[in-house]
Design an enzyme around this catalytic site. Structure first.
Site, PDB file in Angstrom:
ATOM      1  N   GLY A 121      -7.151   1.191   3.344  1.00  0.00           N
ATOM      2  CA  GLY A 121      -8.601   1.332   3.173  1.00  0.00           C
ATOM      3  C   GLY A 121      -8.940   2.044   1.878  1.00  0.00           C
ATOM      4  N   GLY A 122      -7.956   2.741   1.290  1.00  0.00           N
ATOM      5  CA  GLY A 122      -8.153   3.345  -0.029  1.00  0.00           C
ATOM      6  C   GLY A 122      -9.173   4.472  -0.055  1.00  0.00           C
ATOM      7  N   THR A 123      -9.789   4.629  -1.214  1.00  0.00           N
ATOM      8  CA  THR A 123     -10.688   5.761  -1.471  1.00  0.00           C
ATOM      9  C   THR A 123     -11.877   5.765  -0.520  1.00  0.00           C
ATOM     10  OG1 THR A 123     -10.092   5.569  -3.802  1.00  0.00           O
ATOM     11  CG2 THR A 123     -12.003   6.931  -3.282  1.00  0.00           C
ATOM     12  N   CYS A 124     -12.576   4.654  -0.418  1.00  0.00           N
ATOM     13  CA  CYS A 124     -13.832   4.626   0.346  1.00  0.00           C
ATOM     14  C   CYS A 124     -13.608   5.086   1.779  1.00  0.00           C
ATOM     15  CB  CYS A 124     -14.417   3.222   0.321  1.00  0.00           C
ATOM     16  SG  CYS A 124     -15.964   3.094   1.221  1.00  0.00           S
TER      17      CYS A 124
ATOM     18  N   GLU B  23       0.867  -1.191   0.000  1.00  0.00           N
ATOM     19  CA  GLU B  23       0.000   0.000   0.000  1.00  0.00           C
ATOM     20  C   GLU B  23       0.898   1.233   0.000  1.00  0.00           C
ATOM     21  OE1 GLU B  23      -3.301   0.984  -0.349  1.00  0.00           O
ATOM     22  OE2 GLU B  23      -2.291   2.914  -0.239  1.00  0.00           O
TER      23      GLU B  23
ATOM     24  N   HIS C 116     -45.574  -2.109   8.402  1.00  0.00           N
ATOM     25  CA  HIS C 116     -46.138  -0.758   8.391  1.00  0.00           C
ATOM     26  C   HIS C 116     -45.668  -0.002   9.632  1.00  0.00           C
ATOM     27  CE1 HIS C 116     -48.952   2.533   7.965  1.00  0.00           C
ATOM     28  NE2 HIS C 116     -49.231   2.384   9.259  1.00  0.00           N
TER      29      HIS C 116
HETATM   30  C1  LIG Z   1     -16.337  11.335  -3.013  1.00  0.00           C
HETATM   31  C2  LIG Z   1     -16.611   9.871  -3.227  1.00  0.00           C
HETATM   32  C3  LIG Z   1     -17.698   9.289  -2.617  1.00  0.00           C
HETATM   33  C4  LIG Z   1     -17.961   7.937  -2.809  1.00  0.00           C
HETATM   34  N1  LIG Z   1     -19.053   7.395  -2.212  1.00  0.00           N
HETATM   35  C5  LIG Z   1     -19.339   6.083  -2.417  1.00  0.00           C
HETATM   36  C6  LIG Z   1     -20.462   5.488  -1.781  1.00  0.00           C
HETATM   37  O1  LIG Z   1     -21.201   6.130  -1.038  1.00  0.00           O
HETATM   38  N2  LIG Z   1     -20.697   4.178  -1.997  1.00  0.00           N
HETATM   39  C7  LIG Z   1     -19.888   3.419  -2.819  1.00  0.00           C
HETATM   40  O2  LIG Z   1     -20.145   2.235  -2.997  1.00  0.00           O
HETATM   41  N3  LIG Z   1     -18.824   3.968  -3.426  1.00  0.00           N
HETATM   42  C8  LIG Z   1     -18.527   5.275  -3.242  1.00  0.00           C
HETATM   43  N4  LIG Z   1     -17.432   5.818  -3.843  1.00  0.00           N
HETATM   44  C9  LIG Z   1     -16.587   4.962  -4.695  1.00  0.00           C
HETATM   45  C10 LIG Z   1     -15.673   4.085  -3.832  1.00  0.00           C
HETATM   46  O3  LIG Z   1     -14.952   4.875  -2.934  1.00  0.00           O
HETATM   47  C11 LIG Z   1     -14.730   3.314  -4.727  1.00  0.00           C
HETATM   48  O4  LIG Z   1     -15.478   2.669  -5.722  1.00  0.00           O
HETATM   49  C12 LIG Z   1     -13.957   2.276  -3.948  1.00  0.00           C
HETATM   50  O5  LIG Z   1     -13.215   2.850  -2.894  1.00  0.00           O
HETATM   51  C13 LIG Z   1     -13.012   1.549  -4.896  1.00  0.00           C
HETATM   52  O6  LIG Z   1     -12.277   0.640  -4.172  1.00  0.00           O
HETATM   53  P1  LIG Z   1     -11.021  -0.082  -4.801  1.00  0.00           P
HETATM   54  O7  LIG Z   1     -10.812  -1.260  -3.944  1.00  0.00           O
HETATM   55  O8  LIG Z   1     -11.213  -0.348  -6.237  1.00  0.00           O
HETATM   56  O9  LIG Z   1      -9.815   0.953  -4.742  1.00  0.00           O
HETATM   57  P2  LIG Z   1      -9.388   2.058  -3.701  1.00  0.00           P
HETATM   58  O10 LIG Z   1     -10.286   2.090  -2.532  1.00  0.00           O
HETATM   59  O11 LIG Z   1      -9.201   3.306  -4.445  1.00  0.00           O
HETATM   60  O12 LIG Z   1      -7.972   1.527  -3.171  1.00  0.00           O
HETATM   61  C14 LIG Z   1      -6.861   1.433  -3.985  1.00  0.00           C
HETATM   62  C15 LIG Z   1      -5.617   1.462  -3.116  1.00  0.00           C
HETATM   63  O13 LIG Z   1      -4.481   1.165  -3.907  1.00  0.00           O
HETATM   64  C16 LIG Z   1      -3.403   1.982  -3.520  1.00  0.00           C
HETATM   65  N5  LIG Z   1      -2.483   2.059  -4.651  1.00  0.00           N
HETATM   66  C17 LIG Z   1      -2.718   2.560  -5.892  1.00  0.00           C
HETATM   67  N6  LIG Z   1      -1.636   2.410  -6.677  1.00  0.00           N
HETATM   68  C18 LIG Z   1      -0.698   1.799  -5.923  1.00  0.00           C
HETATM   69  C19 LIG Z   1       0.636   1.393  -6.178  1.00  0.00           C
HETATM   70  N7  LIG Z   1       1.192   1.540  -7.384  1.00  0.00           N
HETATM   71  N8  LIG Z   1       1.334   0.821  -5.173  1.00  0.00           N
HETATM   72  C20 LIG Z   1       0.760   0.616  -3.956  1.00  0.00           C
HETATM   73  N9  LIG Z   1      -0.492   0.981  -3.664  1.00  0.00           N
HETATM   74  C21 LIG Z   1      -1.217   1.567  -4.631  1.00  0.00           C
HETATM   75  C22 LIG Z   1      -4.071   3.301  -3.197  1.00  0.00           C
HETATM   76  O14 LIG Z   1      -3.258   4.093  -2.347  1.00  0.00           O
HETATM   77  C23 LIG Z   1      -5.341   2.832  -2.519  1.00  0.00           C
HETATM   78  O15 LIG Z   1      -5.179   2.718  -1.125  1.00  0.00           O
HETATM   79  C24 LIG Z   1     -17.119   7.163  -3.643  1.00  0.00           C
HETATM   80  C25 LIG Z   1     -16.016   7.739  -4.259  1.00  0.00           C
HETATM   81  C26 LIG Z   1     -15.759   9.075  -4.056  1.00  0.00           C
HETATM   82  C27 LIG Z   1     -14.566   9.672  -4.728  1.00  0.00           C
END
Ligand SMILES: Cc1cc2nc3c(=O)[nH]c(=O)nc-3n(C[C@H](O)[C@H](O)[C@H](O)COP(=O)(O)OP(=O)(O)OC[C@H]3O[C@@H](n4cnc5c(N)ncnc54)[C@H](O)[C@@H]3O)c2cc1C
Length: 463
Positions: free
Chosen positions: A39-42, A34, A441
Site C-alpha cells: 500500500g506504500g506511503t498513502c 514490495e 440547499h
Molecule cells: C504525511 C503525508 C500525507 C499525505 N496525504 C495525502 C493526501 O491526503 N492525499 C493525497 O493524495 N496524497 C497524500 N500524500 C501523498 C501520497 O501518500 C503519495 O503521493 C502516494 O502514496 C504516492 O504513491 P506511489 O504509488 O507513487 O508510491 P508509494 O505509495 O510511496 O509506494 C511505493 C512503494 O514502493 C516500495 N519500494 C520502493 N523502492 C522499492 C524497491 N527498490 N524494491 C521494492 N519495493 C520498493 C515502497 O516500499 C512502497 O511500498 C501524503 C503523503 C504524506 C507523506
C-alpha cells in the site's frame, strides 16, 4: 535461476497493485516486488493514517467548542493518545492487509518481498531471485527528505513516518516546514493539546498557493494558538537538556525556540537512489526523479515509471491516474497523456483547502483576460449553520473562452465542494453552464453558481 514474467512491477504503492490487476486480467503473468509495507506511503505513512488522526483531532476540537452549540460535555476534554494511535493503526493496518491479500490472491500474480534492484537492462534482483520481463513498471514512491541543516545529527528528529508511532503527547512540537505535510501535523497536535511552533524558511506558509490563501491559513492556525515563525533563514539545531533548541534567525522575535519534539517536513525525495537505474539505462533528473515522457515511458525501452518517483505528481490520485494512463495505452489502444490531467489536491487542515487548476498568480502570468470571483465563507449559509465560517472561496475564468482556469475553496467542506468546479474544468465547459445549474440547499457547493456569476474582470498584469 532467472524467473520470467510478461510484466514486472516494482513497488506496491498506489499504481502497482491496480496495474497488476489489469495486466493479469488481460492474461499476462506478473511479478510484483514490495520491500516493506503493502500500500506504500498513502496507506501506511501518508493519507490514511494522517486523515484518521485528523478526524480524532477534529473531534477534540469540536468537543472543546461544544458549548458554542449549546452542548455540555461536563468536564475537561481529554485526549487519550494511545487510543488515538490505536484507532489510526487499526484503519491503516486494515487497508494494508487489504492490499496485501488482494495481491496474494490475484491469479497469475507472483508476489516477492524484498528490495528490487536492476542488475542489467532487463534483469532485476530481489534477494536470491533474478527476474526478467517484457514490460517493467517502477512504482517506487518517495520518502521524507532529511535536510542537511547544522546540528541535525545531534538531535532526535521525527519524520512523517516516525511521528506516527508516538502514543504520548509531546510537550512542544516544533515543525520545520510550513507546507502541506507540516501544517496537517501542526494543527492535529495542537488540537491533541501540545504546544506547536511551525518554522518556515520562506516569507509565507504554503508558498505555492496564492498570497491570500497563505495568509488565511496562517490566521486559522494562529487562532488556535499555533506559533508561526516565517523567514527562518538560518535553521539550526542543538540539544538543550532532553529538549531541542531550534535556531531561527528570523527577522523578528526570539531567535531560538525550544521544543520537546522536532518534526522535519521540508519535502520528499524519490526512492530511486538504490534501484540500480544506471544498470537499466533509466535516466533521472538532478533531484533523482525518473524522467518520463507524456505517457510515462522512461528513457529505457520497455520500462515505465508511475507515481511519485516520476516527479509528475505527488498525490495518491496522480499515482492512480498514472496507472490508468499506462493501462489504457498498453491494453486499450488509447493515447492518454499526463498533460491532459488538471492538477487538483487538498490540504487537510480544518477547514480544508480544496484546490483545482491554476492559482490566481499563475493565471495572471498567462497574460489572458481574466474574470475572478471571491466569497468569504462567512457568507455561505451552510458554513454559518455549522459554526465554521473561516476561509473563503475563489474562482478564476478566462474572460474570452469562459473556461474555468482555477479555483480554491478554503472552508468547511472545501475538499468535497471543489469537485463541483473540478468536474466543470475536466468537462471543459463554459463557467456559465455551472452558473445556471440548480444546486442543493443548504450546501457549500450551492454558492459555486453565485461565485461564478459574481466574477469580475481583472487585469492579468496587476497582482
Ligand atoms: C504525511 C503525508 C500525507 C499525505 N496525504 C495525502 C493526501 O491526503 N492525499 C493525497 O493524495 N496524497 C497524500 N500524500 C501523498 C501520497 O501518500 C503519495 O503521493 C502516494 O502514496 C504516492 O504513491 P506511489 O504509488 O507513487 O508510491 P508509494 O505509495 O510511496 O509506494 C511505493 C512503494 O514502493 C516500495 N519500494 C520502493 N523502492 C522499492 C524497491 N527498490 N524494491 C521494492 N519495493 C520498493 C515502497 O516500499 C512502497 O511500498 C501524503 C503523503 C504524506 C507523506
Amino acid at each position: 535461476m532467472t524467473a520470467t514474467y510478461d510484466a514486472l512491477i516494482i513497488g506496491a504503492g498506489q499504481a502497482g497493485p491496480p496495474l497488476a490487476e489489469r495486466l493479469t486480467a488481460a492474461g499476462m503473468s506478473v511479478g510484483l516486488i514490495e520491500r516493506k509495507l503493502f500500500g506504500g506511503t498513502c496507506v501506511n505513512t501518508g493519507c490514511i493514517p494522517t486523515k484518521t488522526l485528523i478526524a480524532s483531532a477534529y473531534a477534540a476540537h469540536l468537543a472543546r467548542r461544544a458549548t458554542e452549540y449549546g452542548v455540555s460535555i461536563g468536564g475537561e476534554v481529554a485526549v487519550d493518545m494511545k487510543a488515538v494511535k490505536g484507532r489510526k493503526d487499526m484503519v491503516s493496518t486494515r487497508a494494508r492487509r487489504g492490499v496485501e491479500s488482494w495481491l496474494e490472491r490475484m491469479e497469475r500474480c507472483t508476489v516477492y518481498r524484498g528490495h528490487a534492484r536492476f542488475v542489467s537492462p532487463r534483469e532485476v534482483q530481489v534477494g536470491s531471485d533474478r527476474i526478467t520481463a517484457k514490460y517493467i513498471f517502477i512504482n517506487a514512491g518517495g520518502r521524507a527528505l532529511i535536510p542537511e541543516l547544522p546540528g541535525i545529527d545531534r538531535v532526535a528528529t521525527l519524520t512523517n513516518t516516525s511521528i506516527l508511532e508516538l502514543d504520548a503527547l509531546p510537550r512542544h512540537l516544533v515543525v520545520v516546514g510550513g507546507s502541506y505535510v507540516g501544517l496537517e501535523f501542526a494543527q492535529m497536535y495542537r488540537r491533541f493539546g501540545a504546544a506547536v511552533t511551525v518554522v518556515e524558511r520562506a516569507p509565507r506558509l504554503i508558498a505555492r498557493e496564492d498570497d491570500d490563501v497563505s495568509a488565511a491559513v496562517k490566521e486559522i492556525l494562529e487562532a488556535e494558538g499555533i506559533v508561526v515563525r516565517l523567514d527562518a533563514e538560518c535553521i539550526r539545531f542543538e540539544p538543550r537538556g532532553a529538549e531541542i533548541a531550534v535556531g531561527l534567525a528570523c527577522a523578528s522575535g526570539a531567535p531560538v525556540v525550544v521544543g520537546s519534539h522536532l518534526l522535519l517536513a521540508v519535502g520528499r525525495r524519490p526512492n530511486t537512489d538504490d534501484l540500480g537505474l544506471d544498470e537499466a539505462g533509466v535516466e533521472t533528473d538532478a533531484r533523482g526523479y525518473i524522467i518520463v515522457d507524456d505517457e510515462l515511458r522512461t528513457s529505457a525501452p520497455g520500462i515505465w515509471a508511475l507515481g511519485d518517483c516520476n516527479g509528475r505528481g505527488a498525490f495518491t490520485h496522480t499515482s492512480y491516474n498514472d496507472f490508468e494512463i499506462v493501462a489504457a495505452n498498453l491494453l486499450d489502444g488509447e493515447r492518454r497523456r499526463v498533460s491532459d490531467r488538471i492538477p487538483a489536491y487538498a490540504l487537510y487542515i480544518d477547514p480544508p483547502l480544496g484546490r483545482a487548476g491554476m492559482t490566481e498568480a499563475q493565471a495572471r502570468a498567462t497574460g489572458r483576460p481574466l474574470l475572478v470571483g471571491r466569497r468569504p465563507m462567512s457568507r455561505v449559509g451552510r458554513a454559518i449553520e455549522k459554526g465554521e465560517t473561516k476561509g473563503f472561496m475563489m474562482a478564476i475564468a478566462d474572460a474570452e473562452t469562459h473556461h474555468i482556469l482555477g479555483a480554491a475553496i478554503l472552508g468547511t467542506g472545501g475538499d468535497e465542494a471543489i469537485h463541483g468546479i473540478l468536474d466543470g474544468m475536466n468537462a471543459r465547459i463554459s463557467y456559465t453552464v455551472l452558473q445556471r445549474s440548480v444546486p442543493i440547499h443548504p450546501t457549500v457547493s450551492e454558492l459555486i453558481p453565485t461565485l461564478l456569476g459574481e466574477m469580475q474582470p481583472v487585469s492579468s498584469q496587476s497582482s
